[in-house]
Scaffold this motif. Structure first.
Motif, mmCIF file in Angstrom:
data_model
loop_
_atom_site.group_PDB
_atom_site.id
_atom_site.type_symbol
_atom_site.label_atom_id
_atom_site.label_comp_id
_atom_site.label_asym_id
_atom_site.label_seq_id
_atom_site.Cartn_x
_atom_site.Cartn_y
_atom_site.Cartn_z
ATOM 1 N N SER A 4 43.033 42.781 46.972
ATOM 2 C CA SER A 4 43.045 42.480 45.540
ATOM 3 C C SER A 4 42.944 40.980 45.254
ATOM 4 C CB SER A 4 44.307 43.047 44.893
ATOM 5 O OG SER A 4 45.461 42.495 45.492
ATOM 6 N N LYS A 5 43.173 40.137 46.258
ATOM 7 C CA LYS A 5 43.136 38.670 46.087
ATOM 8 C C LYS A 5 41.880 38.035 46.683
ATOM 9 C CE LYS A 5 47.243 38.664 44.301
ATOM 10 N NZ LYS A 5 47.402 38.513 42.876
ATOM 11 N N ILE A 41 31.922 42.798 46.690
ATOM 12 C CA ILE A 41 30.838 42.668 45.721
ATOM 13 C C ILE A 41 31.383 42.221 44.372
ATOM 14 C CG2 ILE A 41 28.971 43.896 44.540
ATOM 15 C CD1 ILE A 41 28.616 43.586 47.617
ATOM 16 N N ARG A 42 32.484 42.870 43.934
ATOM 17 C CA ARG A 42 33.097 42.499 42.652
ATOM 18 C C ARG A 42 34.600 42.649 42.749
ATOM 19 N NH1 ARG A 42 31.876 46.260 37.811
ATOM 20 N NH2 ARG A 42 33.610 47.386 38.752
ATOM 21 N N ASN A 43 35.316 41.668 42.230
ATOM 22 C CA ASN A 43 36.771 41.719 42.187
ATOM 23 C C ASN A 43 37.231 41.031 40.909
ATOM 24 O OD1 ASN A 43 39.450 41.987 42.656
ATOM 25 N ND2 ASN A 43 39.522 40.682 44.456
ATOM 26 N N GLN A 44 37.332 41.821 39.863
ATOM 27 C CA GLN A 44 37.758 41.304 38.569
ATOM 28 C C GLN A 44 39.034 42.022 38.154
ATOM 29 O OE1 GLN A 44 34.424 42.027 36.021
ATOM 30 N NE2 GLN A 44 33.118 40.557 37.064
ATOM 31 N N ALA A 45 39.912 41.318 37.471
ATOM 32 C CA ALA A 45 41.186 41.893 37.046
ATOM 33 C C ALA A 45 40.965 43.161 36.230
ATOM 34 C CB ALA A 45 41.958 40.876 36.213
ATOM 35 N N LYS A 46 41.804 44.152 36.478
ATOM 36 C CA LYS A 46 41.806 45.438 35.776
ATOM 37 C C LYS A 46 40.541 46.269 35.983
ATOM 38 C CE LYS A 46 45.154 43.890 32.492
ATOM 39 N NZ LYS A 46 45.751 44.065 31.217
ATOM 40 N N MET A 47 39.725 45.891 36.958
ATOM 41 C CA MET A 47 38.528 46.662 37.317
ATOM 42 C C MET A 47 38.639 47.023 38.794
ATOM 43 S SD MET A 47 36.551 46.812 34.624
ATOM 44 C CE MET A 47 34.970 47.252 35.292
ATOM 45 N N PRO A 48 38.055 48.146 39.210
ATOM 46 C CA PRO A 48 38.080 48.466 40.644
ATOM 47 C C PRO A 48 37.384 47.382 41.467
ATOM 48 C CG PRO A 48 37.356 50.355 39.357
ATOM 49 C CD PRO A 48 37.398 49.180 38.422
ATOM 50 N N VAL A 49 37.874 47.184 42.684
ATOM 51 C CA VAL A 49 37.232 46.255 43.616
ATOM 52 C C VAL A 49 36.047 46.991 44.224
ATOM 53 C CG1 VAL A 49 37.507 44.903 45.729
ATOM 54 C CG2 VAL A 49 39.424 45.124 44.138
ATOM 55 N N LEU A 50 34.860 46.412 44.096
ATOM 56 C CA LEU A 50 33.676 46.988 44.717
ATOM 57 C C LEU A 50 33.445 46.283 46.036
ATOM 58 C CD1 LEU A 50 31.102 47.365 41.806
ATOM 59 C CD2 LEU A 50 32.466 49.131 42.897
ATOM 60 N N VAL A 60 37.475 50.628 44.988
ATOM 61 C CA VAL A 60 38.899 50.814 45.285
ATOM 62 C C VAL A 60 39.689 50.289 44.095
ATOM 63 C CG1 VAL A 60 40.780 50.195 46.856
ATOM 64 C CG2 VAL A 60 38.462 50.481 47.751
ATOM 65 N N ASN A 61 40.582 51.131 43.544
ATOM 66 C CA ASN A 61 41.337 50.657 42.386
ATOM 67 C C ASN A 61 42.268 49.514 42.782
ATOM 68 O OD1 ASN A 61 43.955 51.688 43.145
ATOM 69 N ND2 ASN A 61 43.317 53.718 42.455
ATOM 70 N N GLN A 62 42.673 48.739 41.803
ATOM 71 C CA GLN A 62 43.468 47.534 42.063
ATOM 72 C C GLN A 62 44.809 47.851 42.728
ATOM 73 O OE1 GLN A 62 42.968 44.225 41.787
ATOM 74 N NE2 GLN A 62 40.879 44.388 41.031
ATOM 75 N N LYS A 63 45.422 48.989 42.387
ATOM 76 C CA LYS A 63 46.705 49.351 43.000
ATOM 77 C C LYS A 63 46.534 49.571 44.502
ATOM 78 C CE LYS A 63 50.337 52.809 42.936
ATOM 79 N NZ LYS A 63 50.728 54.124 42.460
ATOM 80 N N VAL A 70 43.398 42.330 54.621
ATOM 81 C CA VAL A 70 42.144 41.868 55.209
ATOM 82 C C VAL A 70 42.341 40.481 55.803
ATOM 83 C CG1 VAL A 70 40.676 43.232 53.664
ATOM 84 C CG2 VAL A 70 41.304 40.907 53.023
ATOM 85 N N ASP A 71 41.397 40.075 56.646
ATOM 86 C CA ASP A 71 41.459 38.763 57.282
ATOM 87 C C ASP A 71 40.123 38.059 57.059
ATOM 88 O OD1 ASP A 71 42.207 36.592 58.796
ATOM 89 O OD2 ASP A 71 42.090 37.634 60.722
#
Length: 74
Positions: A4-5, A41-50, A60-63, A70-71
């Motif tokens: 998520s980060k 690909i995409r990691n924006q707040a309140k949106m799924p991580v692509l 993948v949902n943010q929760k 990850v490393d």
């Protein structure tokens, strides 16, 4: 580092899918297992991580992303 980060466009190595057994089984069936290379690909707040892994685009949902480790050493 938690999924998520992560930063969009960067490549990471999956370390762990967390402690939730249901999600771990689901992630494993999609090929998200330790030592898998993933590209965010995409990691924006309140949106799924692509993410792109094993020639597949996965959301993948943010929760759940907050539990995935990850490393940056790819």
């Amino acid at each position: 580092m938690k999924l998520s980060k992560t930063i969009e466009g960067q490549t990471y190595m999956l370390i762990s899918t967390g402690n939730a057994p249901h999600f771990t089984r689901r992630a494993g069936s999609m090929g998200l297992v330790p030592d898998t290379e993933i590209r965010v690909i995409r990691n924006q707040a309140k949106m799924p991580v692509l993410l792109f892994a094993r020639d597949t685009l996965i959301a993948v949902n943010q929760k759940d992303a907050a539990g995935i480790e990850v490393d940056t050493n790819v």
